[in-house]
Design a protein around this motif. Sequence first.
Motif, PDB file in Angstrom:
ATOM      1  N   PHE A 184       0.826  -1.207   0.000  1.00 12.35           N
ATOM      2  CA  PHE A 184       0.000   0.000   0.000  1.00 12.35           C
ATOM      3  C   PHE A 184       0.864   1.263   0.000  1.00 12.35           C
ATOM      4  CE2 PHE A 184      -2.023   3.371   2.551  1.00 12.35           C
ATOM      5  CZ  PHE A 184      -3.116   3.643   1.728  1.00 12.35           C
ATOM      6  N   VAL A 185       1.920   1.269   0.808  1.00 16.51           N
ATOM      7  CA  VAL A 185       2.791   2.442   0.873  1.00 16.51           C
ATOM      8  C   VAL A 185       3.489   2.666  -0.468  1.00 16.51           C
ATOM      9  CG1 VAL A 185       4.863   3.377   1.966  1.00 16.51           C
ATOM     10  CG2 VAL A 185       3.102   2.283   3.362  1.00 16.51           C
ATOM     11  N   ARG A 186       3.902   1.589  -1.111  1.00 13.32           N
ATOM     12  CA  ARG A 186       4.607   1.727  -2.390  1.00 13.32           C
ATOM     13  C   ARG A 186       3.713   2.232  -3.514  1.00 13.32           C
ATOM     14  NH1 ARG A 186       5.717  -2.606  -4.510  1.00 13.32           N
ATOM     15  NH2 ARG A 186       5.163  -4.202  -2.971  1.00 13.32           N
ATOM     16  N   THR A 187       2.423   1.879  -3.468  1.00 12.92           N
ATOM     17  CA  THR A 187       1.520   2.259  -4.558  1.00 12.92           C
ATOM     18  C   THR A 187       0.704   3.511  -4.267  1.00 12.92           C
ATOM     19  OG1 THR A 187      -0.192   0.773  -3.680  1.00 12.92           O
ATOM     20  CG2 THR A 187       1.310  -0.123  -5.339  1.00 12.92           C
ATOM     21  N   ALA A 188       0.667   3.953  -2.997  1.00 12.38           N
ATOM     22  CA  ALA A 188      -0.177   5.097  -2.654  1.00 12.38           C
ATOM     23  C   ALA A 188       0.260   6.361  -3.373  1.00 12.38           C
ATOM     24  CB  ALA A 188      -0.161   5.316  -1.138  1.00 12.38           C
ATOM     25  N   TRP A 189       1.566   6.503  -3.619  1.00 11.33           N
ATOM     26  CA  TRP A 189       2.087   7.722  -4.248  1.00 11.33           C
ATOM     27  C   TRP A 189       2.235   7.567  -5.752  1.00 11.33           C
ATOM     28  CZ3 TRP A 189       1.404  10.975  -0.559  1.00 11.33           C
ATOM     29  CH2 TRP A 189       1.597  10.563   0.769  1.00 11.33           C
ATOM     30  N   ARG A 190       1.691   6.491  -6.300  1.00 15.00           N
ATOM     31  CA  ARG A 190       1.786   6.279  -7.748  1.00 15.00           C
ATOM     32  C   ARG A 190       0.387   6.057  -8.313  1.00 15.00           C
ATOM     33  NH1 ARG A 190       6.786   1.869  -7.914  1.00 15.00           N
ATOM     34  NH2 ARG A 190       8.309   3.151  -6.783  1.00 15.00           N
ATOM     35  N   PRO A 191      -0.331   7.113  -8.637  1.00 16.48           N
ATOM     36  CA  PRO A 191      -1.712   6.964  -9.117  1.00 16.48           C
ATOM     37  C   PRO A 191      -1.838   6.101 -10.364  1.00 16.48           C
ATOM     38  CG  PRO A 191      -1.235   9.251  -8.556  1.00 16.48           C
ATOM     39  CD  PRO A 191       0.066   8.515  -8.500  1.00 16.48           C
ATOM     40  N   GLY A 192      -0.793   6.035 -11.149  1.00 19.91           N
ATOM     41  CA  GLY A 192      -0.857   5.213 -12.352  1.00 19.91           C
ATOM     42  C   GLY A 192      -0.971   3.731 -12.070  1.00 19.91           C
ATOM     43  N   ARG A 193      -0.646   3.318 -10.847  1.00 18.76           N
ATOM     44  CA  ARG A 193      -0.699   1.896 -10.501  1.00 18.76           C
ATOM     45  C   ARG A 193      -1.933   1.549  -9.674  1.00 18.76           C
ATOM     46  NH1 ARG A 193       5.271   0.052  -8.629  1.00 18.76           N
ATOM     47  NH2 ARG A 193       4.201  -1.959  -8.739  1.00 18.76           N
ATOM     48  N   TRP A 194      -2.806   2.528  -9.468  1.00 18.49           N
ATOM     49  CA  TRP A 194      -4.037   2.247  -8.735  1.00 18.49           C
ATOM     50  C   TRP A 194      -4.974   1.414  -9.597  1.00 18.49           C
ATOM     51  CZ3 TRP A 194      -5.333   7.791  -6.519  1.00 18.49           C
ATOM     52  CH2 TRP A 194      -4.319   8.144  -5.617  1.00 18.49           C
ATOM     53  N   ARG A 195      -5.617   0.428  -9.003  1.00 14.36           N
ATOM     54  CA  ARG A 195      -6.563  -0.449  -9.715  1.00 14.36           C
ATOM     55  C   ARG A 195      -7.982   0.019  -9.389  1.00 14.36           C
ATOM     56  NH1 ARG A 195      -3.219  -3.242 -13.226  1.00 14.36           N
ATOM     57  NH2 ARG A 195      -1.234  -3.522 -12.135  1.00 14.36           N
ATOM     58  N   VAL A 196      -8.362   1.139  -9.993  1.00 14.80           N
ATOM     59  CA  VAL A 196      -9.635   1.756  -9.650  1.00 14.80           C
ATOM     60  C   VAL A 196     -10.809   0.870 -10.070  1.00 14.80           C
ATOM     61  CG1 VAL A 196     -11.090   3.792  -9.972  1.00 14.80           C
ATOM     62  CG2 VAL A 196      -8.588   4.036  -9.855  1.00 14.80           C
ATOM     63  N   THR A 197     -10.735   0.299 -11.262  1.00 15.55           N
ATOM     64  CA  THR A 197     -11.838  -0.560 -11.742  1.00 15.55           C
ATOM     65  C   THR A 197     -12.030  -1.757 -10.825  1.00 15.55           C
ATOM     66  OG1 THR A 197     -11.365   0.099 -14.016  1.00 15.55           O
ATOM     67  CG2 THR A 197     -12.710  -1.869 -13.699  1.00 15.55           C
ATOM     68  N   SER A 198     -10.929  -2.402 -10.463  1.00 15.33           N
ATOM     69  CA  SER A 198     -11.013  -3.546  -9.553  1.00 15.33           C
ATOM     70  C   SER A 198     -11.540  -3.121  -8.189  1.00 15.33           C
ATOM     71  CB  SER A 198      -9.636  -4.196  -9.413  1.00 15.33           C
ATOM     72  OG  SER A 198      -9.668  -5.266  -8.503  1.00 15.33           O
ATOM     73  N   LEU A 199     -11.106  -1.939  -7.705  1.00 16.13           N
ATOM     74  CA  LEU A 199     -11.559  -1.452  -6.402  1.00 16.13           C
ATOM     75  C   LEU A 199     -13.068  -1.218  -6.403  1.00 16.13           C
ATOM     76  CD1 LEU A 199     -11.044  -0.309  -3.567  1.00 16.13           C
ATOM     77  CD2 LEU A 199     -10.524   1.896  -4.644  1.00 16.13           C
ATOM     78  N   VAL A 200     -13.576  -0.575  -7.438  1.00 18.76           N
ATOM     79  CA  VAL A 200     -15.012  -0.301  -7.509  1.00 18.76           C
ATOM     80  C   VAL A 200     -15.807  -1.601  -7.612  1.00 18.76           C
ATOM     81  CG1 VAL A 200     -16.820   0.802  -8.878  1.00 18.76           C
ATOM     82  CG2 VAL A 200     -14.659   1.997  -8.473  1.00 18.76           C
ATOM     83  N   ALA A 201     -15.308  -2.553  -8.390  1.00 17.01           N
ATOM     84  CA  ALA A 201     -16.004  -3.834  -8.531  1.00 17.01           C
ATOM     85  C   ALA A 201     -16.083  -4.573  -7.205  1.00 17.01           C
ATOM     86  CB  ALA A 201     -15.295  -4.696  -9.576  1.00 17.01           C
ATOM     87  N   HIS A 202     -15.000  -4.551  -6.444  1.00 18.50           N
ATOM     88  CA  HIS A 202     -15.005  -5.227  -5.147  1.00 18.50           C
ATOM     89  C   HIS A 202     -15.845  -4.476  -4.126  1.00 18.50           C
ATOM     90  CE1 HIS A 202     -12.314  -8.440  -6.176  1.00 18.50           C
ATOM     91  NE2 HIS A 202     -11.351  -7.612  -6.553  1.00 18.50           N
ATOM     92  N   MET A 203     -15.908  -3.149  -4.236  1.00 19.85           N
ATOM     93  CA  MET A 203     -16.788  -2.393  -3.341  1.00 19.85           C
ATOM     94  C   MET A 203     -18.251  -2.748  -3.599  1.00 19.85           C
ATOM     95  SD  MET A 203     -15.037   1.408  -3.208  1.00 19.85           S
ATOM     96  CE  MET A 203     -16.374   2.048  -2.206  1.00 19.85           C
ATOM     97  N   GLU A 204     -18.584  -2.951  -4.859  1.00 22.90           N
ATOM     98  CA  GLU A 204     -19.953  -3.383  -5.158  1.00 22.90           C
ATOM     99  C   GLU A 204     -20.224  -4.770  -4.597  1.00 22.90           C
ATOM    100  OE1 GLU A 204     -22.879  -4.266  -9.001  1.00 22.90           O
ATOM    101  OE2 GLU A 204     -20.771  -3.725  -9.296  1.00 22.90           O
ATOM    102  N   GLN A 205     -19.250  -5.668  -4.765  1.00 22.83           N
ATOM    103  CA  GLN A 205     -19.431  -7.046  -4.299  1.00 22.83           C
ATOM    104  C   GLN A 205     -19.513  -7.115  -2.781  1.00 22.83           C
ATOM    105  OE1 GLN A 205     -16.066  -9.534  -5.151  1.00 22.83           O
ATOM    106  NE2 GLN A 205     -16.880 -11.266  -4.008  1.00 22.83           N
ATOM    107  N   THR A 206     -18.607  -6.429  -2.090  1.00 21.61           N
ATOM    108  CA  THR A 206     -18.552  -6.539  -0.630  1.00 21.61           C
ATOM    109  C   THR A 206     -19.517  -5.601   0.078  1.00 21.61           C
ATOM    110  OG1 THR A 206     -16.768  -4.909  -0.506  1.00 21.61           O
ATOM    111  CG2 THR A 206     -16.135  -7.210  -0.738  1.00 21.61           C
ATOM    112  N   GLY A 207     -19.870  -4.476  -0.560  1.00 22.04           N
ATOM    113  CA  GLY A 207     -20.699  -3.483   0.099  1.00 22.04           C
ATOM    114  C   GLY A 207     -22.125  -3.446  -0.387  1.00 22.04           C
TER     115      GLY A 207
END
Length: 381
Positions: free
Chosen positions: A149-172
Amino acid sequence: MSTSTATGSAQLDATATPPRLRVTGDWTLAHYASLERAIAALRAPLDPGIAIDLAGLGALDTAGASLLAGLLGADRLGSLAQADPSLPAAQRALLQTVGTAMGAYSEAPGKQRHNALADLLARIGAAMANVWHQQIRLLGFIGLTLDTFVRTAWRPGRWRVTSLVAHMEQTGLDAVPIVVLLTFMVGAVVAFLGSTVLADFGATIYTVDLVAYSFLREFGVLLTAILLAGRTASAFTAQIGSMKANEEIDAIRALGLDPMELLVLPRVLAMLATLPMLTFLAMMAGLVGGGLVCALTLDISPLMFINLVKSDIGVRHFLVGIAKAPVFAFLIAVIGCLEGFKVTGSAESVGEHTTSSVVQSIFVVILLDALAALFYMEMGW
């Protein structure tokens, strides 16, 4: 080669110097019973000083060769077969093969008697050692997750936004109906039981406080975390475990991608985002369930219910409950992902680790909730 069809025999000539054992006739499976009796009469194996005469040996098969090995000794049988020129090549090869096999054979040790208490203590010790190793691996995986998390937090190009939103829908979002329904019913049950018990003391009005305290501090976050431990942690384990069994994770590494960044981090962040929101919905649903029972059985109107909650229950009780949600969310997600990475290449392993992730998640949630309750009590919160 002898063509005799006579039953094989082994006769010891004690008058010769040195004593000589003459092996004659057919040593085959057809004569096994009589040959076995003859060998028993000679008290096999024989003394090494007795000379062996195999010149009269007729037909021979594996059964007869094994009896000769028992009579003469496996090592000695192989040596005799190699040194005796009177035997055909086929018989020499058979005797040498059987002698080698019998020499290498060793019987399994007899079943030892076990002490029941010692076995019980051994199993307890093994279980405790396994729990210890699991906790060490969990701590290591938590550290690896935080490092990613620390390594990727400062690199927006490596954020997996699509995967994050999909999992938020699944879990939330997909979990909203079951969370709201369950907490609504539990709130109604708590209110009903509270009103029944408090009626004996003429204090049914405090049913409102009971429902509000229990759901804002404990039940809201605890029930939500247990539901997601059974629903979401198992899903994470099954998803990652199936990928591990199908060698998809190895393919991800071969492509130069990080499975922690690709698979674990979006799931952990999705749980961190959705569990507090689900906890808030659970608290509200529990209060609505309790308020409905109060309105139907205690003649406490919804407006009066809300006013009592506002006057008697401070905001700190809500903060105490909601503060546990991120901790529970992180641990549930990490345990589910870790168990997925432990899966080996079989469907049975996927099932075992899915069960393990649910059990561990629920256990950790309840344990931490109990410790938090003790801590809050000592701090006067």
